[in-house]
Design an enzyme around this catalytic site. Structure first.
Site, PDB file in Angstrom:
ATOM      1  N   GLU A  83       0.809  -1.289   0.078  1.00  0.00           N
ATOM      2  CA  GLU A  83       0.072   0.067   0.106  1.00  0.00           C
ATOM      3  C   GLU A  83       0.727   1.199  -0.070  1.00  0.00           C
ATOM      4  O   GLU A  83       0.582   2.174   0.818  1.00  0.00           O
ATOM      5  CB  GLU A  83      -0.982   0.173   1.345  1.00  0.00           C
ATOM      6  CG  GLU A  83      -1.979  -1.036   0.999  1.00  0.00           C
ATOM      7  CD  GLU A  83      -3.281  -1.010   2.211  1.00  0.00           C
ATOM      8  OE1 GLU A  83      -2.713  -0.136   3.014  1.00  0.00           O
ATOM      9  OE2 GLU A  83      -4.169  -1.662   2.036  1.00  0.00           O
ATOM     10  N   GLU A 137      -5.356  -8.648  -0.311  1.00  0.00           N
ATOM     11  CA  GLU A 137      -6.080  -8.185   0.995  1.00  0.00           C
ATOM     12  C   GLU A 137      -7.555  -7.984   0.560  1.00  0.00           C
ATOM     13  O   GLU A 137      -7.926  -7.018  -0.333  1.00  0.00           O
ATOM     14  CB  GLU A 137      -5.518  -6.866   1.658  1.00  0.00           C
ATOM     15  CG  GLU A 137      -4.381  -7.130   2.389  1.00  0.00           C
ATOM     16  CD  GLU A 137      -3.711  -5.938   3.246  1.00  0.00           C
ATOM     17  OE1 GLU A 137      -4.781  -5.287   3.805  1.00  0.00           O
ATOM     18  OE2 GLU A 137      -2.677  -5.903   3.199  1.00  0.00           O
TER      19      GLU A 137
HETATM   20  O1  AHR Z   1      -5.275  -5.792   7.082  1.00  0.00           O
HETATM   21  C1  AHR Z   1      -4.873  -4.904   7.682  1.00  0.00           C
HETATM   22  C2  AHR Z   1      -4.229  -3.600   7.082  1.00  0.00           C
HETATM   23  O2  AHR Z   1      -5.108  -3.177   5.958  1.00  0.00           O
HETATM   24  C3  AHR Z   1      -3.110  -4.056   6.520  1.00  0.00           C
HETATM   25  O3  AHR Z   1      -1.778  -3.932   7.363  1.00  0.00           O
HETATM   26  C4  AHR Z   1      -2.846  -2.983   5.424  1.00  0.00           C
HETATM   27  O4  AHR Z   1      -2.264  -3.357   4.333  1.00  0.00           O
HETATM   28  C5  AHR Z   1      -4.192  -2.700   5.193  1.00  0.00           C
HETATM   29  O5  AHR Z   1      -4.526  -1.206   5.106  1.00  0.00           O
END
Ligand code: AHR
Length: 529
Positions: free
Chosen positions: A193, A312
């Site tokens: 990110e 994610e």
């Molecule tokens: O999954 C929790 C967080 O969400 C992770 O660390 C990040 O990559 C995202 O913003």
């Protein structure tokens, strides 16, 4: 992250999930194929965040701990979940991580302050402990390198530490630390990110694109067999979405295999109709990232297709329950952070998100349910005590178990309903997979609040539905603890009486009744005569 995760359409009409939800038609044909279902589609994620590692997968002294300090009860649930691949060590955590501090003799390792989650990281679990746990559990690891506060040298050194043969500095350090054989880690994330203002060492697209290209180049010089994942936008709502993808791929297109996508969904302001249509938002997000990647490929006259690592995704009450990482006090000893407790409704949405992923099997070979244990997770633990399944465990485990072989290009003809956040969304969604032996996995979501009769047309092959499982949404507020999870499971998760729910009618059609706000999976056969 703290940016809102919803697809806001301020001018859309008020939601009414019941409009026109009387029937739908779903057509399966064995020759209409979307793509092979990669087992890495059923990945998950362990970050050094809250209790994911400490008192999650790892708790020396727990009655179920093995000789390495890892909880057997949790590992058994990971097996049952069917998460065949796990991303590590972050997440936001990786952007400030010094991996060298967490290898070698444990008693010589020093705690450090993780700035992402403002937590003192004891460094008891590091690269070797995680990779050996993954190896023992038969889980493929996906590693991320720090491109926030570090760069090319540390990333290449970590690849050498993990995958190098004896005779060079970092590989020899691994051997000195007790591990002779290289781990052979294949999947590598080039940071995490990196567009997000919350990220330690955030970069603009040009800075990140150049760094990712140089780090990736060096990592591949260490081990040319690895696959690289470049960071896409943190969500579709990021102001630089689209331009970010175009720019970072202009630096990395020939080097990387995948671009990452992240998305979290939640019910906001009681807008249940929009929440139930999260799969539609995910569907559009995937289409847009694929289009952005293909546009870069077209400009380059490239025959290569960049695929998606959706590394994610989940339901996360990020904007409504979590106060933001910047407001966390500095904590130690595995604090409870973002331990969302899930409902039957959340589980229906998770099942439906998996329908979307299966329907993009041709361009999404890799995905990670974020996360695995305790942190927005399907598996929960109490320190020293039980481990249990959240409601979201069931659709994930069932899809992972049944979705095998090839994802069919399922045709769905269903009424739509209006949502405030995503505009028109189909009332019914469906995905189907067929394995070489003719075994079928069929997954159906009914997003409306009334029963829907689905005409299931099966053309070109005989269909047999043998078993089924169903998750229905609830209206109960989520309450912490194994008792709640058991109560939700009892109320919302059930075995389907296939004979009552699915009746063959004339002309190669089966009529299936879907309960209101439900996700259903069928196992069966779909084989040519
Ligand atoms: O999954 C929790 C967080 O969400 C992770 O660390 C990040 O990559 C995202 O913003």
């Amino acid at each position: 992250m703290t940016a809102p995760q919803t697809d806001v359409r301020p001018d859309s009409t008020a939601p009414d999930a019941t409009d026109g939800a009387t029937g739908a038609r779903v057509t399966l044909h064995p020759d209409f194929r979307r793509g092979a279902v990669d087992r890495r589609l059923f990945g998950s994620f362990v970050e050094h965040l809250g209790r994911a590692v400490y008192t999650g997968i790892f708790e020396p002294g727990h009655p179920a701990a093995d000789e390495h300090g890892f909880r057997r009860d949790v590992a058994d649930l990971v097996q049952e979940l069917g998460a065949g691949m796990v991303r590590y060590p972050g997440g936001n955590f990786v952007s400030n991580y010094v991996w060298e501090d967490a290898v070698g003799p444990v008693e010589q390792r020093k705690p450090f302050l993780d700035l992402a989650w403002r937590t003192v990281e004891p460094n008891l679990v590091g690269t070797d402990e995680f990779l050996q746990w993954a190896e023992r559990e038969g889980v493929e690891p996906m590693m991320a390198v720090n491109l926030g506060t570090r760069g090319v040298a540390a990333a290449a050194a970590l690849v050498e530490y993990c995958n190098g043969e004896a005779g060079t500095r970092w590989a020899d350090l691994r051997i000195a630390n007790g591990r002779e054989k290289p781990y052979g880690v294949t999947l590598w994330c080039l940071g995490n990110e990196m567009d997000g203002p919350w990220q330690i060492g955030q970069k603009d697209a040009h800075e990140y694109g150049k760094l990712a290209a140089e780090a990736g180049k060096a990592m591949k010089l260490v081990d040319p067999s690895i696959s690289l994942i470049v960071c896409g936008s943190s969500s579709m709502q990021m102001p630089t979405f689209g331009e970010w993808e175009r720019t970072v791929l202009s630096y990395t297109y020939d080097l990387v295999d995948h671009i990452s996508m992240h998305a979290y969904y939640e019910e906001v302001g009681g807008d249940r109709a929009s929440f139930l249509a999260s799969g539609t938002a995910m569907d559009r997000f995937i289409d847009r990232v694929v289009a952005s990647a293909d546009a870069v490929g077209a400009e380059r006259r490239s025959d290569k297709a960049i695929t998606i690592s959706f590394d994610e995704w989940n339901v996360w009450y990020n904007t409504t329950r979590f106060g933001g990482e910047e407001n966390l006090p500095i904590q130690r000893d595995a604090p409870r952070i973002i331990e969302d407790v899930y409902s039957g409704l959340d589980a229906v949405v998770v099942g439906d998100l998996m329908v979307t992923l299966l329907n993009h099997a041709d361009r999404v070979p890799v995905a990670c349910l974020a996360q695995l244990v305790n942190v927005i997770a399907p598996i929960m633990t109490s320190p020293g005590g039980e481990a249990w399944r959240q409601p979201t465990f069931h659709p994930f485990a069932t899809t992972s178990r049944l979705a095998r072989g090839t994802a069919l290009d399922v045709r769905v003809d269903a009424p739509t309903y209006d949502t405030a956040q995503h505009g028109a969304a189909p009332v019914v969604t469906a995905a189907a997979t067929v394995d070489d032996d003719g075994s079928l996995g069929l997954f159906l979501t009914n997003r409306s609040d009334r029963v829907v009769e689905v005409e299931l047309a099966h053309v070109g092959a005989a269909l047999g539905l043998t078993e089924g499982w169903q998750m229905v949404a609830d209206h109960e507020p989520a309450v912490e603890g194994p008792e709640h999870a058991a109560k939700v499971a009892e109320a919302c998760w059930s075995v389907v009486d296939v004979a009552a729910a699915a009746s063959p009618v004339e002309g190669g059609t089966t009529r299936v009744r879907l309960a209101p706000e439900s996700w259903t999976a069928f196992a069966g056969t779909f084989a040519r005569a």
